[in-house]
Scaffold this active site. Structure first.
Site, PDB file in Angstrom:
ATOM      1  N   SER A 287      -9.565 -40.873  38.930  1.00 45.17           N
ATOM      2  CA  SER A 287      -9.055 -40.873  37.568  1.00 45.17           C
ATOM      3  C   SER A 287      -9.294 -39.496  36.937  1.00 45.17           C
ATOM      4  CB  SER A 287      -9.700 -42.005  36.764  1.00 45.17           C
ATOM      5  OG  SER A 287      -9.026 -42.236  35.559  1.00 45.17           O
TER       6      SER A 287
ATOM      7  N   ASP B 281      -0.258 -48.649  37.779  1.00 41.71           N
ATOM      8  CA  ASP B 281      -1.364 -48.069  37.019  1.00 41.71           C
ATOM      9  C   ASP B 281      -0.926 -47.763  35.586  1.00 41.71           C
ATOM     10  OD1 ASP B 281      -3.577 -46.649  36.101  1.00 41.71           O
ATOM     11  OD2 ASP B 281      -3.844 -45.567  37.974  1.00 41.71           O
TER      12      ASP B 281
ATOM     13  N   HIS C 112      -4.777 -49.335  38.198  1.00 43.69           N
ATOM     14  CA  HIS C 112      -5.758 -48.254  38.201  1.00 43.69           C
ATOM     15  C   HIS C 112      -6.933 -48.526  39.139  1.00 43.69           C
ATOM     16  CE1 HIS C 112      -7.099 -44.540  36.467  1.00 43.69           C
ATOM     17  NE2 HIS C 112      -8.257 -45.050  36.089  1.00 43.69           N
TER      18      HIS C 112
END
Length: 704
Positions: free
Chosen positions: A556, A641, A676
């Protein structure tokens, strides 16, 4: 489309070729289509912008993702036996029929319980005693059947214990569906609300449920709504709407259960308003928002306890009586002093004392504030973390917390705030693991500007510190999120093969206090990147690792770190693993329709302002890809995501394939059914992890 068809043909040809040809599958190449990204501060060419499709239905885009997955399959095919071994080793360290420590709330004991082979736990409760007959609230294995993704992300039991509201996601995009179950019958009520945050709170009437509605485009939670059971959703009452799109929001009940609170939060500002839970119609403001003023309030008895950075960069606790709340900050009285070395992360009020969750010297620890005295809870290792556990009832002298390190499995304790007595409630079982076989250290690497960066290190006892070992280094370094040490069943296989593991506590987190974060965001963001590289060079110089045998990993915002490091110091790493990486910083931050963008202007900067535009552009991984020899890379994303959109890493990989030199492999794994966090399920993440672990061991030249 011609390029994609050629790529697909190449992959097909490889599958039918002799063995010598199968060893070198050809990577796909995305078509280039001219596109200009305009902004108040300049125009940039983006030939891969077309890979963005918000509907996720563009056949050409999907064909490219499929070609990347096919190439990943072909490239990693020879590692499949090693992947299988790593996965088997990992799950051998997981107790399959594990359960959590029960906690009590309003006469019931709550617990999660796994059965062998199950990806999801059963959540159950027992009335009156921990050994009373179990009442199943959520049979998640059954609920997940038929879904490629499943997440039960929040649940809340009504005050009379009769109903439970919960938030469910079966897509992975974090657009949750609110549902309500009658616990006495197990029947689902007709009340169903879509596109909500996983944050649910009941009022005392046991009929009114507060939830947060999401904006359908940006997915920002922006409205607190009150739903009365049995009434149409169209009749739900708007309680509060946050107009400023740089703020997030949450709802909660205070620790003494007397108030329901709405909190809104930005990077540098907070605001909270509360109402009696018995009649939550009129909400009173605790203190108005202001830039660089943060606080969070809880209630106990006849007073409020507030964690704030007012005149305390690292936060302090203050208190104010109910009758004086309306006077604002003028009525606040200090409970703890401001400190340059101690950062207060969180707190939990009990009747008669307060448990502090704080950081000092890079470690997270617990301190008890009782009768004017302050005492730390004992720790036995140089690098560790303590964290407050579930403490649902304030009428007790016992505080629950967890302790962990890179060697010690997570252990749940309770400590008596009056006597100091400490007792173990549970040591997380890790079958086939002996902590005495491993060594953990805390070292301090000197960054190029002289800053001392803490690093938590673990390795198997007997690994020689002679500059020959392989190193696996991980970091995050954004949003003030600190990375704390803990045993990971998936890491044991690497340690047992002689890999040294390092957790770099770089600037951008808050391991060393708020200043640590301030020095790692906005116009100081590059400190995070250089810290990471300097930690690597320090560990190599100190002979923890061999030059050329270092792997780096982040996800991320940590994936942004990986992208920046790949551009800045490619020769320092044999492999870089970037999971769901945020790599197209400028384009994303220019687009307020993308989820999270507006929340993050105070994290990265607003590129509509030239100083931020220029600075972000100078480090944005996508914009700084060049014709250079990059290390081997493993990049992953999820099509659904909502945090880092799939097209960011997709465009980055496409540009890397166009420009990179050398023959180091670049593998791009696209999860077509996840968001995600990757695929859901207890074992699935370990199966996915075994793939990049096998690739890492190969690139680090770890013999099997």
């Amino acid at each position: 489309m011609k390029t994609l068809l050629l790529a697909g043909a190449a992959l097909t040809a490889v599958a039918a070729s002799p063995a010598w040809a199968q060893a070198a599958p050809q990577p796909p190449r995305a078509a280039k289509k001219p596109h200009q990204v305009t902004s108040p501060n300049g125009t940039r060419e983006d030939d891969y912008y077309w890979l963005r499709d918000d509907t996720r239905k563009n056949p050409e885009m999907l064909a490219y993702l499929a070609a990347e997955n096919a190439y990943a399959d072909a490239t990693l095919a020879s590692l499949k036996p090693l992947q299988d071994r790593l996965y088997a080793e990992t799950i051998s360290h997981i107790k399959q029929d594990d359960s959590s420590v029960p906690y009590r709330e309003r006469g019931y004991y709550y617990q999660t319980r796994f059965t062998p082979g199950a990806d999801y736990p059963v959540i159950e409760r027992r009335k009156g005693a921990p050994d009373a007959p179990a009442e199943v609230m959520f049979d998640q294995p059954a609920m997940a059947k038929g879904h490629s993704f499943f997440a039960l992300s929040d649940w809340s039991v009504s005050q009379d214990n009769r109903r439970v509201a919960y938030a469910e996601d079966i897509v992975g995009r974090r657009q949750y569906v609110l549902k309500v179950k009658d616990l006495s019958t197990g029947r689902l009520l007709p009340d169903t609300i879509t596109n909500v945050e996983p944050n649910l709170v009941w009022a005392d009437d046991n009929r009114t449920l507060f939830y947060i509605a999401k904006d359908p485009v940006t997915l920002r939670g922006y409205r607190v709504m009150a739903h009365v059971l049995g009434t149409p959703v169209s009749a739900d009452r708007l309680v509060y709407e946050e107009k400023d799109d740089t703020f997030q929001m949450g709802i909660s009940r205070t620790s003494d259960d007397r108030f329901l609170c709405i909190g809104v939060s930005a990077t540098v500002s907070d605001e909270q308003r509360c109402a009696p839970a018995a009649a939550p119609t009129r909400f009173t403001l605790v203190a108005p928002r202001a830039r660089e003023f943060r606080y969070g309030a809880d209630h106990m008895g006849d007073h409020w306890i507030i964690r704030t950075n007012r005149d305390a960069r690292n936060y302090k606790l203050v208190t104010v009586a109910d009758r004086e709340l309306a006077r604002g900050v003028a009525a606040w009285r200090d409970l703890t002093p401001a400190s340059d070395s101690v950062f207060i992360e969180d707190f939990k009020p009990f009747r008669g004392f307060i448990a502090l969750d704080q950081r000092e010297g890079g470690n997270r620890m617990i301190r008890l504030l009782t009768d004017g005295r302050s005492a730390p809870v004992k720790a036995d290792e140089p690098a560790y973390q303590m964290e407050l556990a579930v403490n649902a009832e304030p009428d007790t002298d016992w505080v629950r917390y967890t302790y962990a390190s890179l060697v010690t499995p997570t252990t749940t304790y309770e400590v008596n705030a009056r006597t100091g007595e400490r007792r173990v409630l549970k040591v997380a079982p890790v079958p086939g693991y002996d902590p005495s076989n491993y060594v953990t250290e805390r070292v301090w690497a000197t960054a190029r500007d002289g800053t001392k960066v803490p690093v938590s290190v673990v390795y198997r006892r007997g690994v020689k510190r002679d500059g020959s070992a392989p190193l696996f280094q991980y970091a995050y370094g954004s949003y003030g999120v600190s990375m704390d040490p803990a045993v990971d069943p998936a890491r044991i296989a690497m340690l047992d093969r002689g890999v040294v593991y390092a957790l770099a506590h770089i600037r951008g987190g808050q391991e060393m206090g708020r200043g640590w974060y301030d020095d790692g965001h906005l116009l100081r963001k590059k400190n995070s990147f250089t810290d990471f590289v300097d930690v690597t060079r320090y560990l190599v110089a100190q002979k923890y690792a061999a030059p050329g045998r270092v792997a780096a990993m982040g996800g991320s915002a940590g994936g942004l770190l990986m992208g920046a490091v790949a551009n800045m110091a490619p020769k320092d790493y044999a492999l870089i693993i970037a999971q769901v990486p945020f790599v197209d910083v400028v384009t994303t931050m220019l687009d307020a329709s993308i989820p999270l963008t507006t929340f993050e202007y105070d994290e990265w900067g607003n590129p509509a302002q030239k100083p931020y535009y220029d600075y972000m552009l100078s480090y944005s991984p996508y914009d700084n890809v060049a014709a250079r020899a990059y290390p081997a890379m493993y990049v992953s994303t999820g099509l659904w995501d909502s945090q880092v959109q799939y097209y960011e890493p997709t465009k980055w990989v496409a540009r890397l394939r166009e420009l990179k030199t050398g023959d180091a492999p670049l593998v791009y794994r696209v999860n077509m059914e996840a968001g995600h966090g990757g695929k859901s399920g207890r074992f699935e993440r370990y199966r996915q992890g075994a793939e990049w672990q096998a690739f890492a061991l190969q690139r680090l030249k770890v013999a099997e």
